[in-house]
Design an enzyme around this catalytic site. Structure first.
Site, PDB file in Angstrom:
ATOM      1  N   ASP A   1     -74.576  28.343 -18.507  1.00 46.71           N
ATOM      2  CA  ASP A   1     -72.866  28.893 -18.100  1.00 46.71           C
ATOM      3  C   ASP A   1     -72.886  29.731 -17.234  1.00 46.71           C
ATOM      4  O   ASP A   1     -73.485  30.488 -16.662  1.00 46.71           O
ATOM      5  CB  ASP A   1     -72.040  28.903 -18.847  1.00 46.71           C
ATOM      6  CG  ASP A   1     -70.646  28.354 -19.517  1.00 46.71           C
ATOM      7  OD1 ASP A   1     -70.002  28.660 -18.906  1.00 46.71           O
ATOM      8  OD2 ASP A   1     -70.739  27.475 -20.368  1.00 46.71           O
ATOM      9  N   ASN A   2     -71.174  29.355 -16.110  1.00 46.77           N
ATOM     10  CA  ASN A   2     -71.188  30.055 -15.443  1.00 46.77           C
ATOM     11  C   ASN A   2     -69.961  30.502 -15.784  1.00 46.77           C
ATOM     12  O   ASN A   2     -68.746  31.492 -14.569  1.00 46.77           O
ATOM     13  CB  ASN A   2     -70.813  29.427 -13.434  1.00 46.77           C
ATOM     14  CG  ASN A   2     -70.016  28.495 -14.069  1.00 46.77           C
ATOM     15  OD1 ASN A   2     -69.339  28.410 -15.395  1.00 46.77           O
ATOM     16  ND2 ASN A   2     -69.503  28.153 -12.679  1.00 46.77           N
TER      17      ASN A   2
ATOM     18  N   THR B   1     -64.748  28.274 -17.343  1.00 53.25           N
ATOM     19  CA  THR B   1     -63.909  28.752 -18.105  1.00 53.25           C
ATOM     20  C   THR B   1     -64.556  29.018 -19.827  1.00 53.25           C
ATOM     21  O   THR B   1     -63.804  28.629 -20.728  1.00 53.25           O
ATOM     22  CB  THR B   1     -63.430  26.586 -18.214  1.00 53.25           C
ATOM     23  OG1 THR B   1     -64.446  25.869 -18.221  1.00 53.25           O
ATOM     24  CG2 THR B   1     -62.393  26.110 -16.977  1.00 53.25           C
TER      25      THR B   1
ATOM     26  N   LYS C   1     -85.996  15.166 -14.764  1.00 54.82           N
ATOM     27  CA  LYS C   1     -87.598  14.275 -13.669  1.00 54.82           C
ATOM     28  C   LYS C   1     -88.422  14.952 -14.233  1.00 54.82           C
ATOM     29  O   LYS C   1     -89.340  14.331 -14.491  1.00 54.82           O
ATOM     30  CB  LYS C   1     -86.785  13.737 -13.199  1.00 54.82           C
ATOM     31  CG  LYS C   1     -87.894  12.551 -12.164  1.00 54.82           C
ATOM     32  CD  LYS C   1     -87.303  11.664 -11.051  1.00 54.82           C
ATOM     33  CE  LYS C   1     -88.466  11.246 -10.237  1.00 54.82           C
ATOM     34  NZ  LYS C   1     -88.505  12.006  -8.956  1.00 54.82           N
TER      35      LYS C   1
ATOM     36  N   TYR D   1     -61.643  14.827 -12.551  1.00 55.55           N
ATOM     37  CA  TYR D   1     -62.070  14.497 -13.748  1.00 55.55           C
ATOM     38  C   TYR D   1     -62.981  12.844 -14.103  1.00 55.55           C
ATOM     39  O   TYR D   1     -64.247  13.282 -13.874  1.00 55.55           O
ATOM     40  CB  TYR D   1     -61.427  15.058 -14.729  1.00 55.55           C
ATOM     41  CG  TYR D   1     -61.897  15.433 -15.820  1.00 55.55           C
ATOM     42  CD1 TYR D   1     -63.445  16.526 -16.098  1.00 55.55           C
ATOM     43  CD2 TYR D   1     -61.976  14.521 -17.268  1.00 55.55           C
ATOM     44  CE1 TYR D   1     -64.113  16.292 -17.448  1.00 55.55           C
ATOM     45  CE2 TYR D   1     -62.463  15.010 -18.460  1.00 55.55           C
ATOM     46  CZ  TYR D   1     -63.655  15.833 -18.619  1.00 55.55           C
ATOM     47  OH  TYR D   1     -64.100  16.203 -19.703  1.00 55.55           O
TER      48      TYR D   1
ATOM     49  N   LYS E   1     -66.787  12.006 -13.283  1.00 56.70           N
ATOM     50  CA  LYS E   1     -67.584  11.214 -15.089  1.00 56.70           C
ATOM     51  C   LYS E   1     -67.920   9.884 -14.738  1.00 56.70           C
ATOM     52  O   LYS E   1     -69.151   9.610 -15.490  1.00 56.70           O
ATOM     53  CB  LYS E   1     -66.373  11.624 -16.027  1.00 56.70           C
ATOM     54  CG  LYS E   1     -66.127  12.830 -16.615  1.00 56.70           C
ATOM     55  CD  LYS E   1     -67.359  13.375 -16.735  1.00 56.70           C
ATOM     56  CE  LYS E   1     -66.839  15.103 -17.862  1.00 56.70           C
ATOM     57  NZ  LYS E   1     -68.323  15.301 -18.125  1.00 56.70           N
TER      58      LYS E   1
END
Ligand code: UDP
Length: 312
Positions: free
Chosen positions: A32-33, A36, A106, A146, A150
């Site tokens: 995570d950064n 949020t 991959k 968003y 997506k």
């Protein structure tokens, strides 16, 4: 022991997924950064032997040493006010971030599951929404950053599946709620619970006749787990098909706080707010043998207890 990388690990869904995979006996790398997400959501995992935390923005090249069996890509701002505040990061994590994680999958010969969304259906013209519906999305509206990120995510994931033979899974997540939602994330349930508990006006947007279908988080996590372990690579809706208007759910929330002096008020409806949303979950039922089991009363009760504690 199987090893899984979960991005967005400190977020609402990511942290519940970390719990689930640790319970199921996996070694979990949470990434995570904290754009949020919150450390509070995963603090309890740090003493665990099979949990590691990497602080990293997946929009930049992602390095994980050693073998990896599974990747779950759940990093992204996910509420309308968050992606309005962080439009570029939202676009980058869904596009560049997904590309980096597909590349990692991959390189490691790992299976990857990406978190897509009911937002790919936009303001839907078909109801309920089946996976075959292509959607009605405004690419340049406030939600476009968003929704289109997506949609691109789904396209590039399918391309890696078709071109590289990568093992991929795509879950289309409908409105989900439960403990660890951010109080100030602007979404309907955190907003209504915190307003009711603070004796503030309950802000129903528009006339409140728009509908959503709310899924309790443990049901969602169970569906995602089953999808990851299935052999089905096309998108699958996971959500609760019980539909309710926003006005009705505001009233239900208010009933949890009988002493509250809050009143329901109506404020402007945000642009491009979908008028209705309900998943057709036939595919999840048939392919995964999955259906939600937590009813709204029970789920809202647990969520209410959480917000009461956070706000006390
Ligand atoms: N909503 C509302 N009041 C609020 C927050 C949201 O009436 O304080 C409405 C919003 O307009 C939408 C629905 O509740 O119709 C669900 O909004 P949310 O942000 O939870 O998620 P969405 O499904 O729109 O992504």
């Amino acid at each position: 022991m199987k090893k899984v990388l979960i991005t967005g690990a400190a977020g609402f869904l990511g942290s519940h997924l970390c719990d689930k995979f640790l319970e199921e006996g996996y070694h979990v790398i949470g990434m995570d950064n904290l754009l949020t997400g919150s450390m509070k959501n995963i603090e309890h995992l740090f003493p665990k032997k099979h949990f590691e935390y990497y602080h990293h923005d997946v929009s930049k090249f992602v390095h994980v040493s050693g073998e990896l069996d599974y990747i779950l890509h759940f990093a992204s701002p996910a509420s309308p006010i968050d992606y309005l505040k962080m439009p570029i990061q939202t676009l980058k994590v869904g596009s560049l971030g997904t590309h980096n994680l597909l590349g990692l999958a991959k390189a490691k010969n790992a299976r990857i599951l990406v978190a897509s969304t009911s937002e790919v259906y936009g303001d839907p013209l078909e109801h309920p929404q089946t996976e075959e519906y292509w959607g009605n999305v405004n690419p340049i509206g406030p939600r476009g950053v968003y929704d289109e990120a997506k949609r691109f995510q789904e396209a590039i994931t399918m391309a890696y599946h078709n071109f590289h033979g990568l093992e991929t899974r795509i879950v289309r997540i409908f409105n989900t709620y439960g403990p660890r939602m951010r109080v100030d994330d602007g979404r309907a349930l955190p907003a209504f619970f915190s307003q009711a508990l603070r004796n503030e006006d309950i802000t129903v947007f528009g006339d409140g006749e728009q509908t959503r279908s709310f899924c309790y988080v443990s049901d969602l996590v169970d569906g995602i787990y089953k999808l990851l372990l299935s052999d089905y690579h096309l998108p699958v809706n996971i959500g609760n098909p019980v539909e309710i208007t926003i006005k009705e759910i505001a009233e239900e929330v208010l009933r949890f706080v009988p002493e509250s002096t809050s009143k329901i008020i109506h404020v402007a409806l945000p642009k491009d707010d979908p008028k209705m949303r309900r998943p057709d979950i036939t595919k999840a039922q048939k392919i995964l043998g999955w259906s939600p089991v937590v009813d709204r009363r029970q789920g809202l009760g647990i969520t209410f207890d959480y917000f009461k504690e956070v706000l006390s």
